[in-house]
Every structure is written in structure tokens, then in C-alpha cells.
Design an enzyme around this catalytic site. Structure first.
Site, PDB file in Angstrom:
ATOM      1  N   SER A 101      -8.804 103.442  79.708  1.00 24.31           N
ATOM      2  CA  SER A 101      -7.739 102.456  79.588  1.00 24.31           C
ATOM      3  C   SER A 101      -7.145 102.575  78.185  1.00 24.31           C
ATOM      4  CB  SER A 101      -8.344 101.068  79.803  1.00 24.31           C
ATOM      5  OG  SER A 101      -7.383 100.086  79.564  1.00 24.31           O
ATOM      6  N   GLY A 127     -11.942  99.213  70.914  1.00 21.13           N
ATOM      7  CA  GLY A 127     -11.374 100.488  70.479  1.00 21.13           C
ATOM      8  C   GLY A 127     -10.332 101.046  71.426  1.00 21.13           C
ATOM      9  N   GLU A 128      -9.573 101.997  70.903  1.00 19.14           N
ATOM     10  CA  GLU A 128      -8.566 102.719  71.702  1.00 19.14           C
ATOM     11  C   GLU A 128      -9.163 104.100  72.007  1.00 19.14           C
ATOM     12  OE1 GLU A 128      -5.534 102.731  73.343  1.00 19.14           O
ATOM     13  OE2 GLU A 128      -6.158 104.806  73.571  1.00 19.14           O
ATOM     14  N   CYS A 146     -13.156  91.497  75.680  1.00 16.21           N
ATOM     15  CA  CYS A 146     -13.327  92.500  74.643  1.00 16.21           C
ATOM     16  C   CYS A 146     -13.474  91.908  73.232  1.00 16.21           C
ATOM     17  CB  CYS A 146     -12.082  93.364  74.773  1.00 16.21           C
ATOM     18  SG  CYS A 146     -11.575  94.357  73.458  1.00 16.21           S
ATOM     19  N   CYS A 204     -11.006  98.137  66.054  1.00 16.84           N
ATOM     20  CA  CYS A 204      -9.918  98.846  66.748  1.00 16.84           C
ATOM     21  C   CYS A 204      -8.731  98.972  65.809  1.00 16.84           C
ATOM     22  CB  CYS A 204      -9.519  98.096  68.015  1.00 16.84           C
ATOM     23  SG  CYS A 204      -8.246  98.986  68.946  1.00 16.84           S
ATOM     24  N   SER A 209      -2.478 100.099  79.508  1.00 15.32           N
ATOM     25  CA  SER A 209      -2.433  98.677  79.142  1.00 15.32           C
ATOM     26  C   SER A 209      -1.014  98.336  78.725  1.00 15.32           C
ATOM     27  CB  SER A 209      -3.406  98.402  77.982  1.00 15.32           C
ATOM     28  OG  SER A 209      -4.715  98.646  78.408  1.00 15.32           O
ATOM     29  N   LEU A 210      -0.243  97.886  79.672  1.00 15.31           N
ATOM     30  CA  LEU A 210       1.174  97.638  79.407  1.00 15.31           C
ATOM     31  C   LEU A 210       1.366  96.264  78.755  1.00 15.31           C
ATOM     32  CD1 LEU A 210       3.793  99.222  79.993  1.00 15.31           C
ATOM     33  CD2 LEU A 210       4.102  97.738  81.973  1.00 15.31           C
ATOM     34  N   HIS A 211       0.859  95.237  79.405  1.00 12.53           N
ATOM     35  CA  HIS A 211       0.823  93.866  78.884  1.00 12.53           C
ATOM     36  C   HIS A 211       2.180  93.238  78.600  1.00 12.53           C
ATOM     37  CE1 HIS A 211      -3.342  94.605  78.863  1.00 12.53           C
ATOM     38  NE2 HIS A 211      -3.487  95.061  77.652  1.00 12.53           N
ATOM     39  N   CYS A 245      -6.180  90.002  70.753  1.00 10.80           N
ATOM     40  CA  CYS A 245      -7.501  90.587  71.006  1.00 10.80           C
ATOM     41  C   CYS A 245      -8.452  90.387  69.830  1.00 10.80           C
ATOM     42  CB  CYS A 245      -7.327  92.074  71.292  1.00 10.80           C
ATOM     43  SG  CYS A 245      -8.884  92.970  71.383  1.00 10.80           S
ATOM     44  N   CYS A 289     -18.517  98.551  80.939  1.00  5.85           N
ATOM     45  CA  CYS A 289     -17.322  98.513  80.106  1.00  5.85           C
ATOM     46  C   CYS A 289     -17.758  98.957  78.710  1.00  5.85           C
ATOM     47  CB  CYS A 289     -16.758  97.090  80.100  1.00  5.85           C
ATOM     48  SG  CYS A 289     -15.299  96.931  79.098  1.00  5.85           S
ATOM     49  N   CYS A 331      -3.963  94.601  68.596  1.00  2.84           N
ATOM     50  CA  CYS A 331      -3.186  93.739  69.506  1.00  2.84           C
ATOM     51  C   CYS A 331      -3.408  92.287  69.092  1.00  2.84           C
ATOM     52  CB  CYS A 331      -3.632  93.945  70.950  1.00  2.84           C
ATOM     53  SG  CYS A 331      -3.433  95.639  71.508  1.00  2.84           S
ATOM     54  N   ASN A 360      -8.474  85.162  78.600  1.00  2.50           N
ATOM     55  CA  ASN A 360      -9.556  84.263  78.173  1.00  2.50           C
ATOM     56  C   ASN A 360      -9.284  83.874  76.726  1.00  2.50           C
ATOM     57  OD1 ASN A 360     -11.175  84.204  80.440  1.00  2.50           O
ATOM     58  ND2 ASN A 360     -12.402  85.975  79.819  1.00  2.50           N
ATOM     59  N   GLU A 390     -19.785  96.041  71.186  1.00  2.77           N
ATOM     60  CA  GLU A 390     -20.209  95.358  72.407  1.00  2.77           C
ATOM     61  C   GLU A 390     -20.131  96.309  73.588  1.00  2.77           C
ATOM     62  OE1 GLU A 390     -18.109  91.177  71.190  1.00  2.77           O
ATOM     63  OE2 GLU A 390     -17.691  92.078  73.124  1.00  2.77           O
TER      64      GLU A 390
HETATM   65  S1  SF4 Z   1      -6.735  95.159  73.367  1.00  2.00           S
HETATM   66 FE1  SF4 Z   1      -7.721  97.163  73.212  1.00  2.00          FE
HETATM   67  S2  SF4 Z   1      -6.231  98.379  72.011  1.00  2.00           S
HETATM   68 FE2  SF4 Z   1      -5.676  96.225  71.682  1.00  2.00          FE
HETATM   69  S3  SF4 Z   1      -6.803  95.631  69.798  1.00  2.00           S
HETATM   70 FE3  SF4 Z   1      -8.100  95.096  71.571  1.00  2.00          FE
HETATM   71  S4  SF4 Z   1      -9.463  96.872  71.813  1.00  2.00           S
HETATM   72 FE4  SF4 Z   1      -7.715  97.538  70.558  1.00  2.00          FE
END
Ligand code: SF4
Length: 361
Positions: free
Chosen positions: A206, A174-175, A348, A125, A229-231, A132, A118, A129, A305, A105
Site C-alpha cells: 500500500s 512507513g512508506e 497505524c 514515516c 492510498s488516494l484519500h 496519521c 499489517c 500525512c 479512527n 508496530e
Molecule cells: S498514512 Fe502511511 S504514508 Fe502517510 S504518514 Fe502514515 S504511515 Fe506514512
């Protein structure tokens, strides 16, 4: 067939000379594609018909197929792109026909002054996470530099956006630091005056945080903006949300970010996704404030979201404001990022996730 977006002016010139085309044709091609946004060689009227046909037969411009294009009521546009791997032999060609496409995407978010792309850096990925959609199926592959540039080019030339791209964020699927060579290779073209011409400050990587890769980025010649991306406000909660948090503590990440700031002078942004009753309590805000003060970082708060099938909820408006107030009382600059494109599931990986669900029933 060469993929155009994998080439720079020098390698494109070499490719033209190898086709017995004059070297200056490379400049004409770059002008048509990057400055004018025209990717069909047949329309390039300042090049002879014979040479246009040779170019069309020798280079692939858009390598992806546009599988879906959605526009939200706030102007956000999302593309779902299917990538068919280029294959060399007839045998591989037959396999390519039956292999399912890999999809990613890419999203364009307009505001009054900006048009931000973006971009995705990988298919799926590897980080996984738990909140996600992109991480649900694991990693299917790395995108090449040209495939990353192609996303930005498509978004830059979308109709009815009010102008070209002004900003790039690697916050899609992705990372980015786990695909370091392709991402930094793409950034060279995105930043180049002959390419998309987007300033280093307006390009943001990011990352969930790979200290070794952040240190490598310190010596990258283009000082992009770094967002971590601390979260989570502490390692315990972070490990419950982000599997790769096992590999580096928040302290180790902050040390690497400090080095990046010292070398580039770029302030680090902390990204913090607010998940209801998980990391959105007042005590979490207090802990987060300490982390931000140590790094002198700004914080982007993002309201979750919901993703169908995932066990996380969107925080209430009251809780979000209470969280933000705690940070501000401590003089931490905390900006609540507007939820964009909610009516097209712009977070994402959501569109791809929905498509995969509909394909698998
Ligand atoms: S938030 Fe980012 S790093 Fe985490 S799974 Fe989703 S795409 Fe990957």
C-alpha cells in the site's frame, strides 16, 4: 553475530559452512524456524548439542524486544517492537546501551478465513500525512528486510490465532516504496515455499504513490497486489492531507498504476480514508467515482479512527453510507473496511504514538 532473518537458504548454507557445520544443517534450521516456528536453537533436538550451542552463539533470531502486546476484543493483536541496532565495536555497544530504542508496530487481524499481518516498513514515516500518528515524528530509519520478515514471523506464531498467517499488507508504519530494496527483499522470503509461503496475490503493498517506484515494481518478479492510498478525490484536497502529493498528481499516479495493471494483470485497489467534512461529502464521492472508473479499480473505504492530538474527526455512519451509495450507483465496487481493534488503537502508529506521549509526559 548474523541476523537469521536476513539470510536465505544459500547464504545460510554458506554461513553454516564457514562455521564448519555440515551444509544440511541450514535446511534443518530453516525447517525449525519457518515450518515449526521454534526460534530457540537449544530446542532443536535433531541437531547435536555442540552444534546447537554454536548456532545459538553465531546467529541472532528475534532481533527486536517485545515492548507491548495488546489483544482487542475482536481478536486483533498488536505488537510494539523495540529495535536495538546491531553494533560492531565496544564503543558502539556502549552507545547502544544509552540510545533510546527505535520502535515499530505490527498488527495481526483475524477474520473467519484469514489472518492478515499489517507490517511496518520504516521506523516513523517520511511522508507525514496530516491525519496519521506514524508521520508525526518524521522518519527515524528504514527497517532491514530481516526486520520486516521478523514481524511476520512473530505474528505467524502468536498463540491463539487459529493458524498461520494467510495475508500480508504493508500498511503499517512507513512508506514501503520509499524502502524499496528491503521491502522487495522481505517479500521474496515471505513468498518463498521455504519461508512463510504466502502467495503473491495475498501480499499487498500500500503506497501513497511514487510513480517511479511503481514502475520499478512492474519488473519485480513477484506480482504482488498494489493498493494506492488516494484519500482524496482531487489534487487540491490531496495536497492538504499528504505532503508528498506535491511530487505527483493523481493523473501521474494513475498512469503508473495502469502500467502495473497492464504488466501484472493485478487490479489496483484505491484506499480512501474518510475524514469528516474533509473528503466525505457527496460531491467528493462523485469525483472519486470518476477516478476509480478510469483505473477500473475497487475502492476500500476506511472510516477514520481518531488520533489524540490530531484535528480530524470520524465521519458519521449516515455520511459513510451516503458516500458508498454514490459510488455504487455508478457501479464502482466500494467496500467499507471494518474498523478492527478500536479498543487497542489499532490504526497505524497509534500505540507507538501513545507510548511516546507517555514517555515525554
Ligand atoms: S498514512 Fe502511511 S504514508 Fe502517510 S504518514 Fe502514515 S504511515 Fe506514512
Amino acid at each position: 553475530m548474523r541476523c537469521f532473518f536476513d539470510l536465505n537458504p544459500d547464504s545460510l548454507r554458506d554461513a553454516c559452512l564457514a562455521l564448519q557445520l555440515p551444509g544440511y544443517v541450514a535446511d534443518q534450521i530453516i525447517d525449525w524456524v519457518y515450518a515449526k516456528g521454534v526460534i530457540d536453537p537449544i530446542a532443536w533436538t535433531n541437531i547435536s548439542k555442540q552444534n546447537r550451542e554454536l548456532i545459538a552463539a553465531s546467529f541472532r533470531f528475534y532481533a527486536s524486544e517485545l515492548a507491548a502486546h495488546q489483544q482487542a476484543s475482536d481478536g486483533t493483536q498488536k505488537l510494539l517492537l523495540n529495535w536495538h541496532e546491531p553494533s560492531e565495536s565496544p564503543t558502539q555497544d556502549r552507545l547502544a546501551v544509552v540510545a533510546p530504542p527505535k520502535s515499530t508496530e505490527t498488527v495481526m487481524i483475524p477474520t473467519e478465513k484469514r489472518r492478515t499481518a499489517c507490517l511496518s516498513s520504516q521506523v516513523g514515516c517520511p511522508v507525514g500525512c496530516h491525519f496519521c500518528a506514524s508521520g508525526l515524528g518524521g522518519l527515524e530509519g528504514n527497517l532491514k528486510a530481516g526486520q520486516i520478515i521478523e514481524q511476520a514471523h512473530r505474528l505467524s506464531w502468536l498463540p491463539q490465532t487459529g493458524g498461520r498467517l494467510t495475508n500480508i499488507v504493508f500498511m503499517g508504519m512507513g512508506e514501503p516504496l520509499a524502502n524499496y530494496a528491503a521491502v522487495t527483499g522481505a517479500i521474496r522470503t515471505l513468498n518463498a515455499p521455504w519461508g512463510l509461503g504466502i502467495g503473491a496475490r495475498r501480499i499487498t503493498i500500500s503506497t501513497v504513490g511514487l510513480p517511479a517506484a511503481i514502475r520499478k515494481l512492474v519488473s519485480f518478479e513477484i506480482p504482488v497486489t498494489l493498493a494506492l492510498s488516494l484519500h482524496a478525490p482531487n489534487d487540491e484536497i490531496r495536497r492538504k492531507l499528504i505532503p508528498w502529493a506535491e511530487y505527483a498528481t493523481i493523473d501521474e499516479l494513475l498512469d503508473a498504476c495502469d502500467e502495473y495493471f497492464a504488466k501484472t494483470g493485478r487490479e489496483i485497489t484505491l484506499e480512501y480514508l474518510l475524514l469528516r467534512n474533509v473528503n466525505d461529502r457527496v460531491e467528493h464521492a462523485k469525483e472519486l467515482a470518476s477516478v476509480a472508473m478510469r483505473l477500473r479499480a475497487n475502492i476500500n473505504l476506511i472510516r477514520y479512527n481518531e488520533v489524540r492530538g490530531l484535528p480530524f474527526d470520524r465521519p458519521t455512519t449516515e455520511d459513510v453510507h451516503a458516500f458508498q451509495d454514490v459510488l455504487r450507483e455508478r457501479h464502482v465496487n466500494a467496500h467499507l473496511r471494518a474498523s478492527r481493534g478500536r479498543d487497542i488503537a489499532a490504526a497505524c502508529g497509534q500505540l507507538r504514538h501513545e507510548k511516546l506521549r507517555s514517555h515525554t509526559g
